[in-house]
Scaffold this motif. Structure first.
Motif, PDB file in Angstrom:
ATOM      1  N   ASP A 130       0.863  -1.186   0.000  1.00  0.00           N
ATOM      2  CA  ASP A 130       0.000   0.000   0.000  1.00  0.00           C
ATOM      3  C   ASP A 130       0.901   1.238   0.000  1.00  0.00           C
ATOM      4  OD1 ASP A 130      -1.676   2.175   0.706  1.00  0.00           O
ATOM      5  OD2 ASP A 130      -3.108   0.793   1.622  1.00  0.00           O
ATOM      6  N   ALA A 131       0.888   1.970  -1.115  1.00  0.00           N
ATOM      7  CA  ALA A 131       1.747   3.152  -1.246  1.00  0.00           C
ATOM      8  C   ALA A 131       1.409   4.206  -0.206  1.00  0.00           C
ATOM      9  CB  ALA A 131       1.624   3.730  -2.652  1.00  0.00           C
ATOM     10  N   ALA A 132       0.121   4.331   0.136  1.00  0.00           N
ATOM     11  CA  ALA A 132      -0.271   5.338   1.121  1.00  0.00           C
ATOM     12  C   ALA A 132       0.301   4.992   2.492  1.00  0.00           C
ATOM     13  CB  ALA A 132      -1.798   5.431   1.187  1.00  0.00           C
ATOM     14  N   VAL A 133       0.256   3.706   2.848  1.00  0.00           N
ATOM     15  CA  VAL A 133       0.840   3.279   4.121  1.00  0.00           C
ATOM     16  C   VAL A 133       2.354   3.529   4.112  1.00  0.00           C
ATOM     17  CG1 VAL A 133       1.299   1.283   5.596  1.00  0.00           C
ATOM     18  CG2 VAL A 133      -0.949   1.555   4.534  1.00  0.00           C
ATOM     19  N   TYR A 134       2.975   3.245   2.989  1.00  0.00           N
ATOM     20  CA  TYR A 134       4.421   3.464   2.842  1.00  0.00           C
ATOM     21  C   TYR A 134       4.776   4.926   3.111  1.00  0.00           C
ATOM     22  CZ  TYR A 134       8.907   3.872   0.347  1.00  0.00           C
ATOM     23  OH  TYR A 134      10.198   4.131   0.005  1.00  0.00           O
ATOM     24  N   GLN A 135       4.051   5.828   2.484  1.00  0.00           N
ATOM     25  CA  GLN A 135       4.317   7.256   2.660  1.00  0.00           C
ATOM     26  C   GLN A 135       4.061   7.683   4.101  1.00  0.00           C
ATOM     27  OE1 GLN A 135       5.565   9.391   0.502  1.00  0.00           O
ATOM     28  NE2 GLN A 135       5.527   8.176  -1.388  1.00  0.00           N
ATOM     29  N   ARG A 140       5.998   9.550   9.441  1.00  0.00           N
ATOM     30  CA  ARG A 140       6.023   9.472  10.896  1.00  0.00           C
ATOM     31  C   ARG A 140       7.433   9.255  11.431  1.00  0.00           C
ATOM     32  NH1 ARG A 140       3.755   5.131  12.349  1.00  0.00           N
ATOM     33  NH2 ARG A 140       2.609   4.352  10.548  1.00  0.00           N
ATOM     34  N   GLU A 141       8.267   8.607  10.644  1.00  0.00           N
ATOM     35  CA  GLU A 141       9.645   8.344  11.075  1.00  0.00           C
ATOM     36  C   GLU A 141      10.599   9.454  10.646  1.00  0.00           C
ATOM     37  OE1 GLU A 141      10.807   6.032  12.981  1.00  0.00           O
ATOM     38  OE2 GLU A 141       8.910   4.975  13.236  1.00  0.00           O
ATOM     39  N   GLY A 142      10.074  10.482   9.979  1.00  0.00           N
ATOM     40  CA  GLY A 142      10.921  11.595   9.562  1.00  0.00           C
ATOM     41  C   GLY A 142      11.856  11.258   8.419  1.00  0.00           C
ATOM     42  N   LEU A 143      11.430  10.346   7.526  1.00  0.00           N
ATOM     43  CA  LEU A 143      12.266   9.926   6.405  1.00  0.00           C
ATOM     44  C   LEU A 143      11.613  10.297   5.086  1.00  0.00           C
ATOM     45  CD1 LEU A 143      13.193   6.330   7.625  1.00  0.00           C
ATOM     46  CD2 LEU A 143      14.731   8.298   7.539  1.00  0.00           C
ATOM     47  N   THR A 144      12.430  10.597   4.089  1.00  0.00           N
ATOM     48  CA  THR A 144      11.930  10.803   2.741  1.00  0.00           C
ATOM     49  C   THR A 144      12.057   9.494   1.971  1.00  0.00           C
ATOM     50  OG1 THR A 144      14.086  11.439   1.853  1.00  0.00           O
ATOM     51  CG2 THR A 144      12.711  13.201   2.798  1.00  0.00           C
TER      52      THR A 144
END
Length: 632
Positions: A130-135, A140-144
């Motif tokens: 799920d791309a939305a979950v991935y984003q 939330r973890e502060g990662l791009t």
């Protein structure tokens, strides 16, 4: 986030990483120089981001809490070395990253895409990416995405490098066989425990001066522990049970909620052994009927234990098509093959359980007690806020006892306080051991739904109990010690006689004297055959058996004092291990795996240390301190 990345894909490799821990955390580190402000350090050009460090420490703290149920504070985490362990892993990973960059090792986009889309953290309940979950997770973890995907690529490269270092490395067969032989060797022993009855005369009472000196020399045994004089107020469901009101409707509701306990059909204790075909099941049943094997052996042939195939208590309906045949047995036995959803199976019926039929009227006494306790717990829960408000308003424990249902009590508490009354509750014991003088009064919960508050009135430091108060204890302790000393001498004398007999030596004057008093030094021996190193002899301390396995020659004996007892043990036979036997194979496999893991760990540690020395390690103290301040 480490669980989202590919680090977990190679169990052996990352187990080795974990084994490095502190050993690699500080190896070759120099002062901060040329590292970006957001990094706590670097190995060569591979920097360690402070956010990765903070996430790693928090993850380890959460893991500790999940395993132990204890939530760590940052200070406690530092005390047990969690930050250092995380640093060790990160600096080891950075060393591999620096080397992977140097040799140009990387993976393609397809590998990164596969790793991301198969990560459970990014999938729906149906197992789809799920791309939305991935984003959302990355945000939330502060990662791009770009940074995370680059981290994934580098993780894969590190795995390739790690696999190249330890892949194919196994422990030498000679080392494996030697270790397995040592583990599987069995021995025959004769042994005897010496008691006061073996002494020529009872131990005479010592002079009073001797006891006083013993009291002083063994002060730790006669020192009262730290004690805490505590006043407490408490309220438990049991205190309120007699006051709560119960109606029949509530009792009937409780009875219906537990109907499966009070109304049960006839049941059987059953084990089920499933086979892949009818012919295979019939052949197994024929062997069983002929007495060639037991049901347990049939299970073992399929790599199963009786625990694996145990179905527990089952009614006839729960057994389906097999129910009638199993319930037709009027005593324990095996029936089948019978059809099941998993294939044809043999059923072993081990016990018949009569039906349970407890009417509401018969259950009322038990239900009333449970319902009263449950109602009392709800009453305490309803009163808790009012009790907390009273404490917040400055009420004392004495005020609580006077104005509420709470009862006042006092206790002189120490680690040796018996588990009775309020001291039977672990929550109270923990608070009583930690409370300080002047501490603000708070309401705490007990595991049965009760509540309590406590106050430390006086702290009494450990102190030596006066001799007059413990004279009898001192006498008993001295007598026991003197008895063991005399028994040890007696055991050593018998040991010398046994060794002389075994070696054919001429007895020494001391041995001759002993022989005259006790012609047979082996008198009273018990025998134990086929003793295994890891299992020992029932009723004999492990230290005694360990000493027996250290004896080198058949006939050798040893006097051993263990757990306040004195033993004499003699080696009667050594039974070398047969590594070709079927029962030896699991041990060989386990030894090979453990030794291989150790060899791989040593090799990997040496490799990472060499990489750190080659690329150079730097540490940014200010960034590390700032990161530690963020850990909560």
């Amino acid at each position: 986030m480490s669980s989202l990345r590919t680090k977990g894909k190679s169990t052996v490799v990352w187990l080795l990483m974990g084994l490095l821990l502190l050993g690699l955390g500080g190896f070759g580190i120099t002062n901060f120089s040329g590292v970006s402000s957001g990094a706590i350090g670097a190995v060569g050009s591979a920097e360690i981001d402070s956010r990765d460090y903070v996430r790693g420490v928090r993850s380890d703290m959460q893991g500790f809490a999940m395993q132990t149920g204890q939530v760590l504070t940052p200070d406690q985490a530092r005390a047990i070395g969690i930050p250092q362990q995380v640093q060790g892993r990160l600096f080891a990973a950075a060393a591999l990253e620096a080397e992977a960059r140097r040799i140009g090792l990387s993976v393609g986009d397809e590998t990164v895409l596969r790793d991301i889309t198969t990560a459970p953290a990014f999938q729906t309940a149906g197992g789809q990416f799920d791309a939305a979950v991935y984003q959302d997770v990355l945000r939330r973890e502060g990662l791009t995405p770009a940074r995370f995907e680059e981290d994934m690529r580098m993780d894969a490269a590190r795995l390739l490098l790690q696999g190249a270092v330890v892949g194919g490395v196994t422990a030498p067969q000679t080392l494996r066989d030697t270790t397995a032989r040592w583990l599987l060797e069995r021995r025959d022993f004769s042994w005897d425990e010496l008691t006061a009855d073996d002494l020529a005369a009872p131990i005479a009472a010592p002079a009073e001066e001797t006891l006083v000196a013993w009291h002083q020399a063994n002060a730790a045994q006669f020192t009262a522990p730290e004690r805490r004089r505590i006043t407490y107020a408490w309220l438990t469901p049991e205190m309120l049970e007699s006051t709560v009101q119960l109606d029949e409707a509530a009792l009937r509701e409780l009875y219906q909620s537990r109907i499966d306990e009070f109304q049960q059909p006839e049941r059987r204790m059953v084990e089920r052994l499933v086979y892949s075909s009818q012919a295979e099941a019939e052949a197994a049943k024929a062997r069983l009927d002929a007495g060639e094997v037991s049901f347990e052996q049939l299970a073992a042939e399929r790599g199963l234990t009786l625990t694996d195939i145990d179905l527990g208590e089952r009614s006839e309906a729960e057994l389906g098509a097999a129910g009638a045949a199993v319930f037709a047995l009027d005593q324990p036995g095996v029936v089948g093959p019978l059809p099941t959803d998993l294939g044809p199976a043999l059923f072993s019926m081990n016990a018949i359980l009569d039906p349970v039929d407890v009417s509401f009227e018969q259950a009322v006494p038990e239900l009333r007690g449970e319902a009263a306790a449950d109602r009392a717990r709800r009453v305490i829960e309803e009163q808790a806020h009012a009790l907390e408000d009273l404490l917040a308003g400055g009420a004392s424990l004495e005020d609580l006892a006077a104005e509420t249902d709470m009862e006042l009590g006092e206790i002189e508490f120490s680690a040796e306080t018996p588990s009775q009354g309020i001291a039977a509750y672990e929550a109270f014991r923990e608070r009583a051991a930690a409370v300080t003088e002047g501490e603000f009064l708070q309401l705490h919960e007990l595991d049965d739904g009760g509540v309590f508050a406590l106050r430390l009135d006086e702290l009494i430091e450990p102190e030596l109990i006066p001799f007059e108060q413990v004279r009898e204890l001192v006498l008993a302790d001295w007598t026991a010690a003197e008895t063991r000393r005399e028994l040890k001498i007696r055991a050593e004398e018998r040991e010398l006689l046994l060794d002389s007999e075994a070696n054919g030596d001429a007895p020494s004057p001391a041995a001759e004297t002993d022989a005259a008093a006790a012609p047979d030094p082996a008198a009273g021996f018990q025998t134990a055959t086929d003793v295994e190193r890891n299992y020992g002899i029932e009723g004999v301390p492990a230290e005694v058996v360990t000493r027996g396995f250290q004896l080198e020659t058949v006939g050798d004996a040893a006097a051993v004092e263990a757990e306040g007892r004195v033993f004499l043990i003699r080696l009667d036979a050594i039974r070398p291990a047969d590594l070709s036997a079927a029962e030896s194979q699991p041990v060989l496999s386990g030894v090979a795996a453990r030794l291989t893991e150790s060899v791989q760990s040593d090799l990997f540690e040496a490799y990472v240390r060499a990489l750190q020395a080659s690329h150079g390690v730097t540490l940014n103290d200010s960034a590390l301190n700032a990161a530690n301040a963020m850990i909560q």
